[in-house]
Design a protein around this motif. Structure first.
Motif, short mmCIF file in Angstrom:
data_model
loop_
_atom_site.label_atom_id
_atom_site.label_comp_id
_atom_site.label_asym_id
_atom_site.label_seq_id
_atom_site.Cartn_x
_atom_site.Cartn_y
_atom_site.Cartn_z
N LYS A 142 1.74 5.92 -4.97
CA LYS A 142 2.02 4.47 -5.07
C LYS A 142 1.79 3.83 -3.71
N PRO A 181 0.53 0.01 -1.54
CA PRO A 181 0.31 -1.43 -1.69
C PRO A 181 -1.10 -1.67 -2.26
N LYS A 182 -1.30 -2.74 -3.03
CA LYS A 182 -2.52 -2.82 -3.86
C LYS A 182 -3.82 -2.91 -3.08
N GLU A 211 5.90 -1.82 -1.25
CA GLU A 211 5.91 -0.65 -2.16
C GLU A 211 6.99 0.33 -1.69
N THR A 212 8.13 0.29 -2.35
CA THR A 212 9.28 1.08 -1.88
C THR A 212 9.22 2.54 -2.33
N GLU A 213 8.30 2.86 -3.26
CA GLU A 213 8.25 4.24 -3.78
C GLU A 213 7.14 5.07 -3.15
N MET A 214 6.48 4.52 -2.14
CA MET A 214 5.31 5.21 -1.55
C MET A 214 5.67 6.61 -1.04
#
Ligand code: R1P
Ligand code: URA
Length: 288
Positions: free
Chosen positions: A166, A168-169, A216-219
């Motif tokens: 995961k 950031p886009k 993105e906190t789940e990276m």
């Protein structure tokens, strides 16, 4: 006309490369790169003889011999943007004739080992471990600027990782490989191994939240949780992706072995930096 004009390859008045400010005769074929300038002298203190010492900006260089082996120790400063400079200029020192500005016909392959520090991505890897990179996943952008050949197996693994982690886009990860030949020399059963994540920063880009919220906190957990057979992410730092990408594209052997300072899963940080970095230096000097 010369292959490389003055605006593209800047050469200093004494005939050296622009940022490193060293000349071809100042460089050994075996090179240890470190982020921190102070680590250069920690390593060259072990030399039998020092034949060259220089520093320009963050790029310190000490060349000499250790037990008869000729070595250069060079600091890169922090980040893949500096690695872009260091690897291009190291390659120019050996593979471009700086007097005529033409590419040489006979190429030289350098051995470049990064001796760094890193964060740890797995619960079972203790702080103060030595971690050897098999690959680096770049979540920086330097590798995207160069045409490179990526073998089918690495491309497949890159796609699998891209589908599972995961990020950031706008971040496009790229997977690079360390030199298997150098890794054989540096490996032993006590050394941890895995894919190194290379980030473009120490805080947000490594999932650290201080006062600014992260997109993105789940990276970080997505790296720790990724598994493919025996392949896992082991650690997180700021230089390996560009080192492996540019180094292998230019025909050099590149790898990295890092001291794990922070276990990001267990929220622990070392209190043994001086002792452990000394141990790592002695280990690498012996094996390189
Ligand atoms: C961040 O503190 C720096 O430490 C790590 C990271 O890659 C980054 O350069 O490596 P070095 O200890 O080699 O600098
Ligand atoms: N270096 C990094 O880049 N990250 C860490 O957590 C520790 C050292």
């Amino acid at each position: 006309m010369a292959d490389f004009l003055p605006s593209e390859l800047v050469i200093t008045p004494k005939g050296g490369v622009y940022h490193l400010d060293i000349c071809p005769e100042d460089l050994a074929r075996k090179i240890i790169i470190v982020g921190d300038q102070d680590r250069v002298e920690l390593i060259s203190n072990y030399f039998d003889e020092v034949t060259h010492k220089s520093q320009h900006r963050e790029f310190a260089c000490h060349t000499g011999t250790f037990k008869g082996k000729e070595l250069s120790i060079i600091s890169t400063g922090i980040g893949t943007d500096n690695i872009d400079i260091v690897i291009n200029e190291l390659d120019a020192l050996v593979n471009i004739d700086l007097k005529t500005r033409n590419e040489k016909n006979e190429k030289i392959s350098l051995e470049i080992v990064r001796l760094g520090t890193c964060g740890i991505l797995q619960d079972e890897i203790p702080i103060d471990s030595f971690i050897l990179s098999t690959h680096a996943l770049g979540i920086d952008n330097v590798g995207h600027f160069y045409e490179r050949n990526v073998d089918a197996e690495t491309k497949k693994l890159e796609q699998e990782i891209e589908g599972k982690v995961k990020l950031p886009k706008y971040i496009k990860p790229y997977l690079t490989k360390a030199s298997e030949r150098l890794n054989k020399r540096l490996d032993n059963p006590q050394i941890e191994k895995g894919i190194t994540v290379t980030s473009s920063g120490f805080y947000g880009p490594q999932g650290r939240r201080l006062r600014l919220p992260l997109v993105e906190t789940e990276m970080l957990d997505s790296f720790s949780d990724f598994k493919h057979d025996e392949i896992r992410f082991s650690n997180l730092e700021m230089e390996c992706s560009a080192l492996f990408a540019l180094g292998s594209a230019l025909g050099h052997e590149t790898t990295a072995i890092c001291l794990g300072l922070a276990n990001r899963r267990k929220k622990e940080f070392t209190t043994n930096y001086e002792t452990k970095i000394t141990e790592l230096i002695e280990y690498v000097l012996d094996k390189i």
